[in-house]
Design an enzyme around this catalytic site. Structure first.
Site, PDB file in Angstrom:
ATOM      1  N   GLN A   1      44.909 -10.074   5.868  1.00 48.74           N
ATOM      2  CA  GLN A   1      44.650  -8.698   6.425  1.00 48.74           C
ATOM      3  C   GLN A   1      45.589  -7.755   6.078  1.00 48.74           C
ATOM      4  OE1 GLN A   1      44.075 -10.499  10.290  1.00 48.74           O
ATOM      5  NE2 GLN A   1      46.067 -11.736  10.094  1.00 48.74           N
TER       6      GLN A   1
ATOM      7  N   HIS B   1      48.750 -11.362  28.065  1.00 51.49           N
ATOM      8  CA  HIS B   1      49.282 -12.750  27.794  1.00 51.49           C
ATOM      9  C   HIS B   1      49.445 -13.362  28.981  1.00 51.49           C
ATOM     10  CE1 HIS B   1      50.891 -10.785  23.849  1.00 51.49           C
ATOM     11  NE2 HIS B   1      50.009 -11.802  23.417  1.00 51.49           N
TER      12      HIS B   1
ATOM     13  N   GLU C   1      47.187 -20.521  13.578  1.00 49.49           N
ATOM     14  CA  GLU C   1      47.468 -19.060  13.214  1.00 49.49           C
ATOM     15  C   GLU C   1      47.125 -19.106  11.626  1.00 49.49           C
ATOM     16  OE1 GLU C   1      47.704 -15.856  14.338  1.00 49.49           O
ATOM     17  OE2 GLU C   1      47.573 -15.674  11.908  1.00 49.49           O
TER      18      GLU C   1
ATOM     19  N   ASP D   1      43.052 -21.817   9.481  1.00 44.92           N
ATOM     20  CA  ASP D   1      41.867 -21.264  10.106  1.00 44.92           C
ATOM     21  C   ASP D   1      41.341 -22.051  11.306  1.00 44.92           C
ATOM     22  OD1 ASP D   1      38.273 -20.562   8.966  1.00 44.92           O
ATOM     23  OD2 ASP D   1      39.264 -20.085  10.727  1.00 44.92           O
ATOM     24  N   GLY D   2      41.392 -21.330  12.470  1.00 38.89           N
ATOM     25  CA  GLY D   2      41.136 -21.934  13.763  1.00 38.89           C
ATOM     26  C   GLY D   2      39.930 -22.505  13.626  1.00 38.89           C
TER      27      GLY D   2
ATOM     28  N   ASP E   1      43.256 -16.436  21.018  1.00 38.14           N
ATOM     29  CA  ASP E   1      43.897 -15.210  21.053  1.00 38.14           C
ATOM     30  C   ASP E   1      43.658 -14.550  19.613  1.00 38.14           C
ATOM     31  OD1 ASP E   1      47.504 -14.446  21.208  1.00 38.14           O
ATOM     32  OD2 ASP E   1      45.715 -12.965  21.314  1.00 38.14           O
TER      33      ASP E   1
HETATM   34  N1  SAM Z   1      45.889  -9.441  21.435  1.00 36.91           N
HETATM   35  C1  SAM Z   1      45.123  -9.180  20.301  1.00 36.91           C
HETATM   36  C2  SAM Z   1      43.694  -8.833  20.597  1.00 36.91           C
HETATM   37  O1  SAM Z   1      43.303  -9.118  21.634  1.00 36.91           O
HETATM   38  O2  SAM Z   1      42.944  -8.481  19.595  1.00 36.91           O
HETATM   39  C3  SAM Z   1      45.232 -10.633  19.240  1.00 36.91           C
HETATM   40  C4  SAM Z   1      46.475 -10.541  18.522  1.00 36.91           C
HETATM   41  S1  SAM Z   1      47.043 -12.113  17.615  1.00 36.91           S
HETATM   42  C5  SAM Z   1      47.897 -11.137  16.757  1.00 36.91           C
HETATM   43  C6  SAM Z   1      45.527 -11.949  16.734  1.00 36.91           C
HETATM   44  C7  SAM Z   1      45.659 -13.136  15.513  1.00 36.91           C
HETATM   45  O3  SAM Z   1      44.541 -13.982  15.477  1.00 36.91           O
HETATM   46  C8  SAM Z   1      46.207 -12.643  14.301  1.00 36.91           C
HETATM   47  O4  SAM Z   1      47.633 -13.096  14.347  1.00 36.91           O
HETATM   48  C9  SAM Z   1      45.471 -13.148  13.356  1.00 36.91           C
HETATM   49  O5  SAM Z   1      45.995 -13.384  12.152  1.00 36.91           O
HETATM   50  C10 SAM Z   1      44.676 -14.452  13.948  1.00 36.91           C
HETATM   51  N2  SAM Z   1      43.423 -14.935  13.230  1.00 36.91           N
HETATM   52  C11 SAM Z   1      42.318 -14.124  13.145  1.00 36.91           C
HETATM   53  N3  SAM Z   1      41.506 -14.746  12.534  1.00 36.91           N
HETATM   54  C12 SAM Z   1      41.868 -16.072  12.644  1.00 36.91           C
HETATM   55  C13 SAM Z   1      41.431 -17.295  12.475  1.00 36.91           C
HETATM   56  N4  SAM Z   1      40.086 -17.699  11.690  1.00 36.91           N
HETATM   57  N5  SAM Z   1      42.066 -18.453  12.670  1.00 36.91           N
HETATM   58  C14 SAM Z   1      43.428 -18.497  13.109  1.00 36.91           C
HETATM   59  N6  SAM Z   1      43.813 -16.971  13.504  1.00 36.91           N
HETATM   60  C15 SAM Z   1      43.362 -16.275  13.138  1.00 36.91           C
END
Ligand code: SAM
Length: 289
Positions: A33, A64, A108, A140-141, A158
């Protein structure tokens, strides 16, 4: 006087927010991204991914605190917690404040987000990445919850919005896999958008969690930079009743936790589950039961 750079959020078309940029601290197109961290005179340091505000130093505590203390105090005996996403470290910081939690697994997808948030948003994690209970997995989650043999008491998604890498974290497979990974008495909570602007998101999540959990609903909190009204969090628990504990029980648990907060308290906890009519109608419920 140089014209200050302006950063415009591109989440919605025809409606949005802008931030004046005092200083760009970091910008990179990672493998996953477009990441930028910059300083804004009103909100402090801001991190955005793919043109969407993820977190700001000034209002991150609301989000949070509500995505951690609501499920953890409702559960009251969580030992293993899974955070999906959360690369900025704010969720990890709040989870780590619960001494009863013995292991925190954080999955993450983008290691650059973790590295750059450690460097430029230290107030988010406040050293939580050094917590010995942390098992940080860069993956990947969706793949993680679909394949892990581990079980968890609380799962917190999150994630970014359901665009790009985050899209899969709003899929039926994801919710089913999370349900599989929960222990008896376990709770799943997820970031689920601002229904005033993203009503389809709660409608879709409701359809995908209904029938999967003994109890499912949503709760809300207004986070100023998640524009368009209250942010909604999805709730799914394997046991009825965890969402509707007596107020005195929650007040006692909150007091006993010794956790000082700036937004969360027991009354806010219970009140957050009272959804407005248009959201109830969207999720197909008559009332907030
Ligand atoms: N508070 C924010 C919101 O409500 O939109 C979220 C913040 S946090 C930084 C979001 C995180 O999700 C990012 O670090 C991103 O890289 C992660 N992310 C996105 N897709 C993902 C996936 N498939 N697996 C794991 N992490 C993922």
């Amino acid at each position: 006087m140089t014209q200050k750079e302006i950063w415009y959020e591109t989440l919605h078309t025809g409606f949005g927010q802008y931030f004046s940029v005092e200083k760009v601290l970091y910008r990179e197109k990672t493998d996953h991204q477009d990441l930028v961290i910059f300083e804004n005179p009103v909100l402090g340091r801001v991190m955005a991914l793919d043109g969407v505000v993820q977190t700001t130093e000034r209002d991150e505590f609301i989000y949070h605190e509500m995505l951690t203390h609501v499920p953890l105090l409702a559960h009251s005996a969580a030992k293993k917690v899974l955070i999906i996403g959360g690369g900025d470290g704010g969720m990890l910081r709040e989870v780590s404040r619960h001494p009863g939690v013995e292991q925190i697994t954080m999955v993450e997808i983008d290691g650059t987000v973790v590295d750059m948030c450690k460097a430029f948003l230290p107030n988010h994690s406040q050293g939580a990445f050094d917590d010995p209970r942390l098992n940080l997995v860069i993956d990947d989650g969706m793949r993680f919850v679909a394949t892990t043999e581990e079980r968890f008491d609380v799962i917190i998604s999150d994630s970014t919005d359901p665009i790009g890498p985050g899209e899969v974290l709003f899929s039926e497979n994801f919710y089913q896999a999370c349900r599989r990974c929960l222990n008896e008495g376990g709770i799943l909570v997820t970031q689920n958008g601002t229904p005033f602007m993203q009503l389809e998101e709660v409608r879709t999540t409701a359809a995908r969690t209904d029938g999967l959990f003994a109890d499912w609903h949503f709760y809300q909190a207004a986070v100023p930079t998640y524009i368009g009204g209250a942010m909604t969090f999805a709730w799914g628990s394997t046991r009825e009743g965890l969402r509707r504990l007596p107020l005195e029980t929650l007040r006692q648990r909150f007091r006993d936790s010794g956790i000082a907060t700036r937004y969360y308290n027991a009354d806010i906890h219970l009140g957050a589950f009272a959804l407005p009519q248009y959201v109830l109608q969207a999720i197909g419920k008559q009332d907030n039961d």
